[in-house]
Scaffold this motif. Structure first.
Motif, short mmCIF file in Angstrom:
data_model
loop_
_atom_site.label_atom_id
_atom_site.label_comp_id
_atom_site.label_asym_id
_atom_site.label_seq_id
_atom_site.Cartn_x
_atom_site.Cartn_y
_atom_site.Cartn_z
N VAL A 227 31.59 39.61 46.04
CA VAL A 227 31.02 39.25 44.74
C VAL A 227 31.52 40.13 43.60
O VAL A 227 31.65 39.66 42.46
CB VAL A 227 29.47 39.28 44.77
CG1 VAL A 227 28.93 38.19 45.66
CG2 VAL A 227 28.95 40.66 45.19
N TYR A 228 31.82 41.37 43.87
CA TYR A 228 32.19 42.30 42.80
C TYR A 228 33.47 41.84 42.09
O TYR A 228 34.47 41.54 42.74
CB TYR A 228 32.39 43.71 43.33
CG TYR A 228 32.61 44.73 42.23
CD1 TYR A 228 31.53 45.26 41.54
CD2 TYR A 228 33.89 45.10 41.87
CE1 TYR A 228 31.73 46.17 40.51
CE2 TYR A 228 34.09 46.01 40.83
CZ TYR A 228 33.00 46.53 40.16
OH TYR A 228 33.20 47.42 39.13
N PRO A 234 33.74 30.95 42.98
CA PRO A 234 32.87 30.45 44.06
C PRO A 234 32.58 31.51 45.11
O PRO A 234 33.47 32.27 45.51
CB PRO A 234 33.67 29.29 44.65
CG PRO A 234 35.09 29.59 44.30
CD PRO A 234 35.05 30.27 42.97
N CYS A 235 31.35 31.55 45.54
CA CYS A 235 30.95 32.45 46.62
C CYS A 235 31.79 32.14 47.86
O CYS A 235 32.01 30.98 48.21
CB CYS A 235 29.46 32.27 46.92
SG CYS A 235 28.88 33.19 48.37
N THR A 240 28.73 28.68 45.68
CA THR A 240 28.00 28.80 44.42
C THR A 240 28.71 29.80 43.50
O THR A 240 29.27 30.79 43.97
CB THR A 240 26.56 29.29 44.68
OG1 THR A 240 25.93 28.37 45.57
CG2 THR A 240 25.76 29.40 43.40
N ALA A 241 28.67 29.54 42.19
CA ALA A 241 29.33 30.45 41.24
C ALA A 241 28.66 31.82 41.24
O ALA A 241 27.43 31.92 41.11
CB ALA A 241 29.30 29.84 39.85
N ILE A 242 29.45 32.85 41.36
CA ILE A 242 28.94 34.22 41.31
C ILE A 242 28.47 34.54 39.90
O ILE A 242 29.12 34.18 38.91
CB ILE A 242 30.04 35.22 41.74
CG1 ILE A 242 30.51 34.94 43.16
CG2 ILE A 242 29.55 36.66 41.60
CD1 ILE A 242 29.43 35.02 44.21
N GLU A 243 27.35 35.23 39.80
CA GLU A 243 26.80 35.61 38.50
C GLU A 243 26.98 37.11 38.27
O GLU A 243 27.18 37.89 39.21
CB GLU A 243 25.33 35.22 38.40
CG GLU A 243 25.13 33.72 38.45
CD GLU A 243 23.70 33.31 38.09
OE1 GLU A 243 22.93 34.16 37.58
OE2 GLU A 243 23.36 32.14 38.34
N GLN A 259 21.66 35.27 47.71
CA GLN A 259 20.74 36.35 47.39
C GLN A 259 19.63 35.78 46.50
O GLN A 259 19.56 36.05 45.32
CB GLN A 259 21.47 37.47 46.66
CG GLN A 259 22.59 38.11 47.46
CD GLN A 259 23.51 38.96 46.60
OE1 GLN A 259 24.57 38.50 46.16
NE2 GLN A 259 23.11 40.19 46.33
N PRO A 260 18.74 34.99 47.09
CA PRO A 260 17.73 34.30 46.30
C PRO A 260 16.75 35.26 45.63
O PRO A 260 16.41 36.31 46.16
CB PRO A 260 17.00 33.43 47.33
CG PRO A 260 17.25 34.11 48.64
CD PRO A 260 18.62 34.71 48.52
#
Length: 263
Positions: A227-228, A234-235, A240-243, A259-260
């Protein structure tokens, strides 16, 4: 910000370049040490404690000393052969230069530069928690320190060097992703803190001895993290798009699905 493995690697660079040699000269470009001269001192060794660098010096008849520095966001040490061009950073960023007959070590944009008796090192680093790459690493002690502040977010707890020394934004984000934990989860609601700190230690230790940091196992450009540094990409697990959140140097990346959020 350099993380524990980068600082450990830097300490090894200084060790190889200087250890066992007598300093032939020094140049301090920080006000508090501007008149200090270290010619005649022998470099006993170089070590790290979390994100702190410790260059230890000895001289017959003198109290052993330690040259302390911190890299913070943008500091660096480089080692050169005598006569070699210093190409690491712009010259105006140089803060320390130490020379031996075979090497020149140049410190750029260093912070917290201090020369202290080696016996007083704890005054500068004694507040730190167990070092992820040190002989004092103790996951139980790290968990005890983290648990002492149950209302703090787990992301902040991992970055707090008083809890465990050596984690920065990269390993924080990657550890939380791999554990499936939302970064703003309070410490009290994290189920397995021991597993979390042990994973963080393994990630940092796996990159010791090399400059390319990877948490995925791949060293190919663009594939080294989950993610970094991957905002809007995309994850690697779910697509899912990384935030990304960026507040006061506390950069955080996470996957909102893996990571809900917890409330």
């Amino acid at each position: 910000m350099p993380e524990g493995d980068t600082v450990w690697n830097t300490a090894r660079v200084l060790e190889r370049a200087l250890a066992g040699d007598v300093l032939t000269g020094s140049d301090f470009r920080v006000p508090q040490l501007a008149t200090t001269r270290l010619a005649g001192w022998t470099v006993a060794g170089s070590g790290s404690r979390g994100k702190h660098l410790l260059l230890r010096l000895t001289k017959t008849g003198e109290t052993p000393r330690t040259l302390h520095s911190h890299l913070r966001m943008d500091g660096a040490w480089r080692a050169y052969a005598p006569g070699e061009r210093w190409s690491g950073r712009p010259a105006h960023l140089i803060r320390v230069v130490v020379r031996t007959a075979r090497s020149v070590a140049v410190g750029y944009h260093l912070h917290e530069v201090a020369l202290i008796p080696t016996a007083d090192e704890e005054r500068l680093v004694g507040h730190l928690g167990p070092d992820l790459l040190g002989p004092d690493w103790d996951p139980a002690e790290a968990v005890r320190r983290i648990s002492a502040r149950p209302d703090v977010t787990v992301a902040e707890a991992l970055l707090d060097q008083r809890n465990l020394a050596g984690i920065g934004n990269l390993y924080k984000a990657e550890t939380l992703f791999l554990r499936g934990v939302w970064p703003w989860t309070p410490v009290a609601k994290v189920g397995d803190l021991t597993g979390m700190v042990e994973l963080a230690q393994k990630l940092v230790a796996s990159n010791r001895g090399r400059w390319t940091q990877t948490t995925t196992g791949s060293l190919r450009r663009g594939t080294t993290s989950y993610v970094y540094g991957r905002r809007a990409q995309p994850c690697r697990r779910c697509g899912t798009a990384i935030e990304k959140a960026d507040t006061d140097e506390r950069i955080t990346y996470w996957c909102p699905r893996c990571q809900p959020r917890t409330d």
